[in-house]
Design a protein around this motif. Structure first.
Motif, PDB file in Angstrom:
ATOM      1  N   ARG A 192       1.095  -1.310  -0.476  1.00 23.64           N
ATOM      2  CA  ARG A 192      -0.037  -0.137   0.081  1.00 23.64           C
ATOM      3  C   ARG A 192       1.137   1.098   0.269  1.00 23.64           C
ATOM      4  NH1 ARG A 192      -1.438  -2.954   4.824  1.00 23.64           N
ATOM      5  NH2 ARG A 192      -2.817  -4.190   4.593  1.00 23.64           N
ATOM      6  N   PRO A 193       0.299   2.115  -0.203  1.00 22.74           N
ATOM      7  CA  PRO A 193      -0.923   2.160  -1.194  1.00 22.74           C
ATOM      8  C   PRO A 193      -0.627   2.337  -2.547  1.00 22.74           C
ATOM      9  CG  PRO A 193       0.511   4.719  -1.056  1.00 22.74           C
ATOM     10  CD  PRO A 193       1.447   3.090  -0.533  1.00 22.74           C
ATOM     11  N   GLN A 194      -0.153   1.139  -2.831  1.00 21.87           N
ATOM     12  CA  GLN A 194      -0.236   0.721  -4.761  1.00 21.87           C
ATOM     13  C   GLN A 194      -1.233  -0.148  -4.325  1.00 21.87           C
ATOM     14  OE1 GLN A 194       3.455  -1.581  -6.136  1.00 21.87           O
ATOM     15  NE2 GLN A 194       4.735  -0.753  -4.794  1.00 21.87           N
ATOM     16  N   ILE A 195      -1.787   0.035  -5.812  1.00 21.29           N
ATOM     17  CA  ILE A 195      -3.163  -1.321  -5.954  1.00 21.29           C
ATOM     18  C   ILE A 195      -3.075  -1.839  -6.978  1.00 21.29           C
ATOM     19  CG2 ILE A 195      -5.499  -1.210  -6.832  1.00 21.29           C
ATOM     20  CD1 ILE A 195      -5.495   1.878  -5.415  1.00 21.29           C
ATOM     21  N   ASN A 196      -2.884  -3.250  -6.428  1.00 18.04           N
ATOM     22  CA  ASN A 196      -2.127  -4.636  -8.029  1.00 18.04           C
ATOM     23  C   ASN A 196      -2.790  -5.874  -7.133  1.00 18.04           C
ATOM     24  OD1 ASN A 196       0.660  -5.415  -6.586  1.00 18.04           O
ATOM     25  ND2 ASN A 196       1.077  -3.100  -7.328  1.00 18.04           N
ATOM     26  N   GLY A 197      -2.925  -6.390  -8.434  1.00 20.95           N
ATOM     27  CA  GLY A 197      -3.003  -7.773  -7.792  1.00 20.95           C
ATOM     28  C   GLY A 197      -2.138  -8.635  -7.166  1.00 20.95           C
ATOM     29  N   VAL A 198      -0.628  -8.274  -6.736  1.00 27.42           N
ATOM     30  CA  VAL A 198       0.510  -8.504  -6.020  1.00 27.42           C
ATOM     31  C   VAL A 198      -0.336  -8.368  -4.046  1.00 27.42           C
ATOM     32  CG1 VAL A 198       2.615  -8.708  -4.863  1.00 27.42           C
ATOM     33  CG2 VAL A 198       1.731  -8.787  -7.880  1.00 27.42           C
ATOM     34  N   VAL A 199      -0.843  -6.985  -3.939  1.00 34.59           N
ATOM     35  CA  VAL A 199      -0.943  -5.883  -2.760  1.00 34.59           C
ATOM     36  C   VAL A 199      -2.289  -7.040  -2.703  1.00 34.59           C
ATOM     37  CG1 VAL A 199      -1.747  -4.153  -1.905  1.00 34.59           C
ATOM     38  CG2 VAL A 199       0.301  -3.844  -3.401  1.00 34.59           C
ATOM     39  N   ARG A 200      -2.878  -6.988  -3.494  1.00 37.54           N
ATOM     40  CA  ARG A 200      -4.603  -7.871  -3.100  1.00 37.54           C
ATOM     41  C   ARG A 200      -4.209  -8.797  -3.000  1.00 37.54           C
ATOM     42  NH1 ARG A 200      -6.664  -4.549  -6.816  1.00 37.54           N
ATOM     43  NH2 ARG A 200      -6.929  -6.499  -8.300  1.00 37.54           N
ATOM     44  N   SER A 201      -3.197  -9.549  -3.235  1.00 39.08           N
ATOM     45  CA  SER A 201      -3.542 -11.767  -3.137  1.00 39.08           C
ATOM     46  C   SER A 201      -2.411 -11.120  -1.459  1.00 39.08           C
ATOM     47  CB  SER A 201      -2.203 -11.904  -3.638  1.00 39.08           C
ATOM     48  OG  SER A 201      -2.622 -11.834  -4.989  1.00 39.08           O
ATOM     49  N   LEU A 202      -1.477 -10.510  -1.229  1.00 34.27           N
ATOM     50  CA  LEU A 202      -0.812 -10.499  -0.075  1.00 34.27           C
ATOM     51  C   LEU A 202      -1.825  -9.567   0.981  1.00 34.27           C
ATOM     52  CD1 LEU A 202       2.339  -9.314  -0.654  1.00 34.27           C
ATOM     53  CD2 LEU A 202       1.962 -11.639  -0.385  1.00 34.27           C
ATOM     54  N   GLU A 203      -2.361  -8.843   0.766  1.00 32.66           N
ATOM     55  CA  GLU A 203      -3.756  -9.232   2.115  1.00 32.66           C
ATOM     56  C   GLU A 203      -4.318  -9.646   2.727  1.00 32.66           C
ATOM     57  OE1 GLU A 203      -4.076  -3.984   1.321  1.00 32.66           O
ATOM     58  OE2 GLU A 203      -5.363  -5.215   0.242  1.00 32.66           O
ATOM     59  N   TYR A 204      -5.215 -10.694   1.861  1.00 36.53           N
ATOM     60  CA  TYR A 204      -6.333 -11.567   1.719  1.00 36.53           C
ATOM     61  C   TYR A 204      -5.174 -12.997   1.948  1.00 36.53           C
ATOM     62  CZ  TYR A 204     -10.032  -9.667  -0.990  1.00 36.53           C
ATOM     63  OH  TYR A 204     -10.954  -8.553  -1.246  1.00 36.53           O
ATOM     64  N   LEU A 205      -3.987 -13.124   2.064  1.00 35.19           N
ATOM     65  CA  LEU A 205      -3.119 -14.181   2.404  1.00 35.19           C
ATOM     66  C   LEU A 205      -3.704 -13.295   3.637  1.00 35.19           C
ATOM     67  CD1 LEU A 205      -1.124 -16.334   2.325  1.00 35.19           C
ATOM     68  CD2 LEU A 205       0.855 -14.678   1.462  1.00 35.19           C
ATOM     69  N   ALA A 206      -3.217 -12.359   4.689  1.00 39.32           N
ATOM     70  CA  ALA A 206      -2.457 -12.612   5.996  1.00 39.32           C
ATOM     71  C   ALA A 206      -3.997 -11.860   6.831  1.00 39.32           C
ATOM     72  CB  ALA A 206      -2.245 -10.961   6.004  1.00 39.32           C
ATOM     73  N   SER A 207      -4.788 -11.844   6.219  1.00 41.16           N
ATOM     74  CA  SER A 207      -6.511 -12.236   7.074  1.00 41.16           C
ATOM     75  C   SER A 207      -6.894 -13.640   6.739  1.00 41.16           C
ATOM     76  CB  SER A 207      -7.409 -11.386   5.967  1.00 41.16           C
ATOM     77  OG  SER A 207      -7.723 -11.566   4.166  1.00 41.16           O
TER      78      SER A 207
END
Length: 345
Positions: free
Chosen positions: A11-26
Motif C-alpha cells: 500500500r498505497p499501490q493498488i495491484n494484484g500482488v498487494v491484494r493477494s498478500l492482503e487476503y493471505l494475511a486475513s
C-alpha cells in the motif's frame, strides 16, 4: 506456523500482488498460521523514476536481519524482486534461513518494452534470484511451463481467489454511459497494452478505471474514452457490475486478478489468447479469447452473465491461502511437522 513475507509491492499501490498478500494475511489465521510483513513502509523510500507512485525502499541488511530475528518466523517468503526482496534473499542465504519466492511479474518482458535489454539477460538474473530458494510459487500452469523452459526449478502452483461478497452482480448500476459499456481496470502503463483496447472501433462506450504514467497522454489522445481514475472497494465493484464486457488487453500479465473480479460481478471477458486469460478463462465459456481483440469484445456480449458469476465462485481466497501454506510446508519438509521452528530468532 509463522511466515514473514518480504515485499516491495505494498500500500498505497493498488495491484494484484498487494491484494493477494492482503487476503493471505486475513485468511491465514483460519489455518492456524500468521503472516508478518517487511514492506516499503518499514524503510525510507524514493520514487521509482518514471513511475512516481511506486516507492523503492532504501532497505539495509542490518534492519532486515533484525526484523527477521524479531519475528522468528518458521519461513520467509520473498514476494518481489525489488530492493527488499534482494536484500532479504541475501540475509536468508548468508544466515541459512529457509525461504520461498513467488513469480508475479514478467519483468523481462516489461523491461524489453522500455529498454533494449535482451530477454535472456533478464531471465538469467531472475533465475539466479528465484532458484536460490526452496520453491517458486506461480499463479498458472502456463507460467509454470514458461519458467521451466527458462531453467527455473522447484515450481509450485499458487492460484488466486476473489472476494465474491464484495464483487457481485448489483441491481443498481451507477454508470450512465451509452451501452454497451466496455471496461478496463488496471494500471495505465505501457506494459498493459492499453492502447490496443482504446483504439478499437466499438459501439457504445469505453471506460478505464485506474491510474499510471500514461494516463495523461492516453486521455488526450482518446478524448471519447471515459477515464474514471482509481476506484477501490464497493466503488470498483459497482463499476464492474455496470459494464457489459471486461476487456483485458495485456500480453504480459501472469494471472490477472481483475479478470476474476469482473467475472464475479457477472462480467464476461474479452482478451488475447495469452498467459493469464488462457489460464483463468480457458474453456469455461465465460469470455472470448481472440487475436482480434475487437472480435473478442463483440462476441463477449453474448456470454450469459450468470455463467460468469458461477465460474468465479470456484476461485476462493481460502483455497488460495491453503495452497500457499501447503507450498511453504512442502518446500521446507514441514508437512508432517508444521510446528517445528526452522530457525530461531
Amino acid at each position: 506456523m509463522r511466515v514473514l513475507v518480504a515485499t516491495d509491492a505494498w500500500r498505497p499501490q493498488i495491484n494484484g500482488v498487494v491484494r493477494s498478500l492482503e487476503y493471505l494475511a486475513s485468511e491465514a489465521p483460519s489455518f492456524g498460521a500468521s503472516i508478518g510483513f517487511l514492506t516499503p513502509g518499514d524503510f525510507p523510500t524514493v520514487p521509482l523514476p518514471g513511475y512516481r507512485e511506486i516507492r523503492l525502499a532504501l532497505a539495509s541488511v542490518g534492519r532486515i536481519e533484525r526484523a527477521i530475528k524479531s519475528m522468528g518466523p518458521d519461513s520467509v517468503h520473498i514476494a518481489t524482486e525489488g530492493p527488499i526482496g534482494w536484500i532479504t534473499r541475501h540475509v536468508c542465504q548468508t544466515r541459512g534461513y529457509p525461504f520461498t519466492t513467488s513469480y508475479h511479474t514478467r519483468f523481462p518482458e516489461y523491461l524489453a518494452e522500455r529498454l533494449p535489454v535482451p530477454l535472456r539477460w533478464s531471465y538469467a538474473v531472475l533465475r539466479r534470484f528465484h532458484n536460490g530458494g526452496d520453491g517458486i510459487m506461480v499463479g498458472s500452469p502456463t507460467l509454470e511451463q514458461a519458467l521451466k523452459a527458462h531453467g527455473f526449478r522447484n515450481l509450485m502452483p499458487w492460484s488466486r481467489g476473489v472476494d465474491a461478497v464484495l464483487f457481485r452482480p448489483r441491481s443498481v448500476q451507477p454508470l450512465a454511459f451509452p451501452a454497451p459499456v466496455f471496461l478496463y481496470v488496471g494500471r495505465i502503463a505501457i506494459e498493459k497494452n492499453l492502447e490496443a483496447f482504446l483504439a478499437l472501433d466499438l459501439p457504445g462506450s469505453k471506460v478505464v478505471v485506474g491510474d499510471g504514467p500514461l494516463r495523461a497522454s492516453l486521455q488526450a489522445r482518446f478524448p471519447q474514452v471515459h477515464f474514471l481514475g482509481t476506484r477501490t472497494g464497493r466503488a470498483l465493484a459497482d463499476v464492474y457490475a455496470s459494464a457489459d464486457v471486461f476487456v483485458f488487453p495485456s500480453l504480459t500479465d501472469t494471472f490477472g486478478l481483475v479478470i476474476l473480479e469482473a467475472l464475479a460481478c457477472g462480467l464476461p471477458v474479452a482478451a488475447f489468447p495469452v498467459m493469464g486469460p488462457l489460464d483463468v478463462i480457458g474453456e469455461s465459456g465465460c469470455g472470448c479469447l481472440d487475436a482480434d481483440l475487437r472480435r473478442a469484445a463483440l462476441a463477449a456480449l453474448q456470454v450469459p452473465r450468470e455463467k460468469c458469476r458461477a465460474y468465479a465462485l470456484t476461485f476462493t481466497w481460502q483455497e488460495s491461502v491453503r495452497q500457499f501454506l501447503d507450498n511453504v510446508k512442502r518446500a521446507h519438509g514441514m508437512l508432517t511437522d508444521a510446528a517445528r521452528p526452522l530457525f530461531a530468532g
